[in-house]
Design a protein around this motif. Sequence first.
Motif, short mmCIF file in Angstrom:
data_model
loop_
_atom_site.label_atom_id
_atom_site.label_comp_id
_atom_site.label_asym_id
_atom_site.label_seq_id
_atom_site.Cartn_x
_atom_site.Cartn_y
_atom_site.Cartn_z
N SER A 128 20.71 -11.21 -3.61
CA SER A 128 20.92 -12.64 -3.84
C SER A 128 22.19 -13.13 -3.15
CB SER A 128 20.99 -12.94 -5.34
OG SER A 128 22.07 -12.24 -5.93
N THR A 129 22.25 -14.41 -2.92
CA THR A 129 23.40 -15.03 -2.28
C THR A 129 23.90 -16.17 -3.17
OG1 THR A 129 22.56 -14.54 -0.07
CG2 THR A 129 24.25 -16.24 -0.23
N VAL A 130 25.22 -16.23 -3.35
CA VAL A 130 25.81 -17.32 -4.12
C VAL A 130 26.84 -18.01 -3.25
CG1 VAL A 130 25.41 -16.22 -6.36
CG2 VAL A 130 27.54 -15.80 -5.13
N SER A 131 27.09 -19.27 -3.56
CA SER A 131 28.05 -20.05 -2.78
C SER A 131 29.29 -20.33 -3.63
CB SER A 131 27.42 -21.36 -2.32
OG SER A 131 27.04 -22.17 -3.43
N ALA A 132 30.42 -20.51 -2.96
CA ALA A 132 31.66 -20.80 -3.66
C ALA A 132 32.56 -21.65 -2.77
CB ALA A 132 32.38 -19.50 -4.03
N LYS A 133 33.26 -22.55 -3.38
CA LYS A 133 34.19 -23.40 -2.62
C LYS A 133 35.33 -22.55 -2.08
CE LYS A 133 36.90 -27.66 -2.92
NZ LYS A 133 37.32 -28.79 -3.78
N HIS A 134 35.78 -21.60 -2.89
CA HIS A 134 36.85 -20.69 -2.48
C HIS A 134 36.40 -19.25 -2.74
CE1 HIS A 134 39.73 -24.03 -2.16
NE2 HIS A 134 39.24 -24.46 -3.32
N ASN A 292 42.91 -17.01 7.96
CA ASN A 292 42.69 -18.02 8.99
C ASN A 292 41.44 -18.85 8.72
OD1 ASN A 292 41.28 -15.46 9.62
ND2 ASN A 292 40.49 -16.60 11.38
N VAL A 293 40.59 -18.39 7.80
CA VAL A 293 39.44 -19.19 7.35
C VAL A 293 39.90 -19.91 6.09
CG1 VAL A 293 37.05 -19.14 6.57
CG2 VAL A 293 37.83 -17.52 8.32
N PRO A 294 40.04 -21.22 6.10
CA PRO A 294 40.69 -21.96 5.01
C PRO A 294 40.13 -21.70 3.61
CG PRO A 294 40.38 -23.38 6.91
CD PRO A 294 39.65 -22.11 7.22
N SER A 295 38.86 -21.39 3.50
CA SER A 295 38.25 -21.21 2.18
C SER A 295 38.39 -19.78 1.65
CB SER A 295 36.77 -21.58 2.23
OG SER A 295 36.10 -20.77 3.20
N ILE A 296 38.91 -18.86 2.48
CA ILE A 296 38.98 -17.45 2.08
C ILE A 296 40.43 -17.02 1.93
CG2 ILE A 296 38.37 -15.08 2.72
CD1 ILE A 296 35.98 -16.18 4.23
#
Length: 450
Positions: A128-134, A292-296
Amino acid sequence: MSFDFDLFVIGGGSGGVRAARISAGYGTKVALAEENRMGGTCVIRGCVPKKLMVFASSMPGAVEEAQAYGWSAEIGTFDWLAFRTKLHAELDRLERVYRAGQDNAGVTVYNQRATIAGPHEVQLADGSTVSAKHILVAVGGRPFVPHFEGSEHVLTSNDLFHLETLPKRLLIVGGGYIASEFACVFQGLGSQVAQWNRSPLLRTFDTECRDLIVERMKARGIDVHENVIIDRVTKTETGFTAHAGDGRVQEFDAVVYATGRVPNTEGLGLESAGVTQAHNGAIVVDEWSQTNVPSIFAVGDVTDRVNLTPVAIREGHAFADTIFGATPRKIDHDLIASAVFTRPEFGTCGLSEEEARKAGPIEVYVSAFRPMRSAFAGADDRVLMKLVVCKESRKVLGCHIVAPEAGEMIQLAAIAMKMGATKEQFDETCAVHPTMAEELVTMRSPVRHQ
């Protein structure tokens, strides 16, 4: 854009659980994935079980000292399986505490591996895949074993808490604090311990302190050999034989490699997400723990900044305050105290004498003596207290203690150093007598300066 979670934390160690719990406390929708056991390296296979083994290994010495103080005391044989059973029960209890902390905070916990599938996507082991803002990566590090002939026969520090029997003949390869601590632990538990390393032991620490510790380790019976490189390890009918480049050949019941740790980033999906990594796999972050990836983001040993549990906890907490608590704050990685649980114990904060000399003119204050407790018992133990002072500002740049309970003492000294205490302010502090620690405030004249 709508996300499944405001924050997804990968890794249930000290930094990850703190970040998840504090973030959830701000009303954030948080998930955390841990593929192994909650608590991470420190709680499950590091600081906590190691310190309990340190306590266990100190008991023969305590009984010997009791005899010297007039007690009719004796010690029997060490029951490794009984100790191991109790140790694992304690780790199970601590894991339940960590899990309860996440449950009580409302964190959704996935007991499986998670990898990064994109700037806002996490792939779980179940497909499964889940999404997150951060996304916060807090997967820590793992033991490193170099590849050589017979490397499949060696153990790592992770294995030492699960041994079926206590090895009578044990080789520990490595010279850092983990290797040296375990050498002292198993010697105290009754094993015949050899420690081999390709360079001087504890070489990243203050040399004067390091020399005393290694001298005392040898005096306790640990067979230390520096500047030794192992070519191969072969399995025999009665154990494992280590073959060194200098012609040394010796058989042991077990060979343990404690030759450092590396960030646990292999197969994590960082490359596909475009996250920059250092040459050793560490995640490169800025002062806000942002990649360098703003959400990570990333905290703890996986960033290879200061690899200590309390640091990971503070980084995780600061991340939560900054991103979700409307209280932006950075972590100051300067003047962080640490302890090495060898025998003798070592507490250190700030610059070594060698590091300080490179920075400018210094004064070095040293007091070395036989502590009252062991001297009365007839032991030849030595204590060393050392202050490294900036000649111009008078600030204490380094404090180093080799003594029983040195970790307890350095914690308090670190507070003064963090406040910018000068040597004169140390001197103005009245001593507590009779203690070992009083030497920190009674050293009047430098033994070396430049």
